[in-house]
Design an enzyme around this catalytic site. Sequence first.
Site, PDB file in Angstrom:
ATOM      1  N   ILE A  53       0.871  -1.180   0.000  1.00  0.00           N
ATOM      2  CA  ILE A  53       0.000   0.000   0.000  1.00  0.00           C
ATOM      3  C   ILE A  53       0.904   1.225   0.000  1.00  0.00           C
ATOM      4  O   ILE A  53       1.638   1.450   0.973  1.00  0.00           O
ATOM      5  CB  ILE A  53      -0.893   0.022   1.269  1.00  0.00           C
ATOM      6  N   GLU A  65       4.408  -7.868   2.940  1.00  0.00           N
ATOM      7  CA  GLU A  65       4.689  -8.791   4.042  1.00  0.00           C
ATOM      8  C   GLU A  65       4.147  -8.257   5.364  1.00  0.00           C
ATOM      9  O   GLU A  65       3.488  -8.976   6.124  1.00  0.00           O
ATOM     10  CB  GLU A  65       6.206  -9.006   4.186  1.00  0.00           C
TER      11      GLU A  65
HETATM   12  N1  THU Z   1       7.727  -3.908  -1.496  1.00  0.00           N
HETATM   13  C1  THU Z   1       7.031  -4.881  -0.831  1.00  0.00           C
HETATM   14  O1  THU Z   1       5.808  -4.787  -0.659  1.00  0.00           O
HETATM   15  N2  THU Z   1       7.723  -5.938  -0.360  1.00  0.00           N
HETATM   16  C2  THU Z   1       9.039  -6.181  -0.596  1.00  0.00           C
HETATM   17  O2  THU Z   1       9.553  -7.204  -0.154  1.00  0.00           O
HETATM   18  C3  THU Z   1       9.832  -5.225  -1.368  1.00  0.00           C
HETATM   19  C4  THU Z   1       9.169  -3.937  -1.689  1.00  0.00           C
HETATM   20  C5  THU Z   1       6.980  -2.767  -2.049  1.00  0.00           C
HETATM   21  C6  THU Z   1       7.210  -1.446  -1.414  1.00  0.00           C
HETATM   22  C7  THU Z   1       6.815  -0.504  -2.540  1.00  0.00           C
HETATM   23  O3  THU Z   1       5.405  -0.349  -2.518  1.00  0.00           O
HETATM   24  C8  THU Z   1       7.176  -1.262  -3.806  1.00  0.00           C
HETATM   25  O4  THU Z   1       7.319  -2.623  -3.409  1.00  0.00           O
HETATM   26  C9  THU Z   1       8.465  -0.800  -4.470  1.00  0.00           C
HETATM   27  O5  THU Z   1       9.500  -0.742  -3.556  1.00  0.00           O
END
Ligand code: THU
Length: 158
Positions: A53, A65
């Site tokens: 989000i 996560e």
């Molecule tokens: N992001 C995640 O949701 N989990 C991860 O393990 C790596 C990064 C998201 C954060 C952001 O919304 C997008 O990926 C780009 O960094």
Amino acid sequence: MKNVKYDNLTEIQKKLLNEAEKAMQTAYIPYSHFSVGAALLTSDGTMVTGSNIENASYSPSICAERSAIARANAMGFKMYKSIAVISKSENRDLDNICSPCGVCRQVLYEFSQISGVDLEVVMSNSNKDKIIIAKISELLPLAFGPNNLNVNIKPYKK
Ligand code: THU
């Protein structure tokens, strides 16, 4: 840490990864156009998903996560066995496995201590043709946790 082919995953790992993949569709990603889905397997076998989000102010963004952990916690689950993570980029020509960021590793470690389990982390690319399975202790060696503060987390083991 091992590379695994999708067909060689257990049925539960396949289901967990497929749930994470479905959750990716709920991501709110107007800034990065990078969707991430996560699915947690709780100690009783329930699967709880989350997605990333984002926010106009960038730093309040929440990873998939931690979104899954917050949701599972609110549902009454604090003990987990495994988490699957998958991502897809809408505007970049890349298809790497999605490995949890440092902040998420730290949060996963906290819950591994509550769970009493070296949490399994299943990381996949969007095509599910690159998959790595690792333990949280491999992703975050020498982790700082409740033991360092001599804090008793036993009351939360439920
Ligand atoms: N992001 C995640 O949701 N989990 C991860 O393990 C790596 C990064 C998201 C954060 C952001 O919304 C997008 O990926 C780009 O960094």
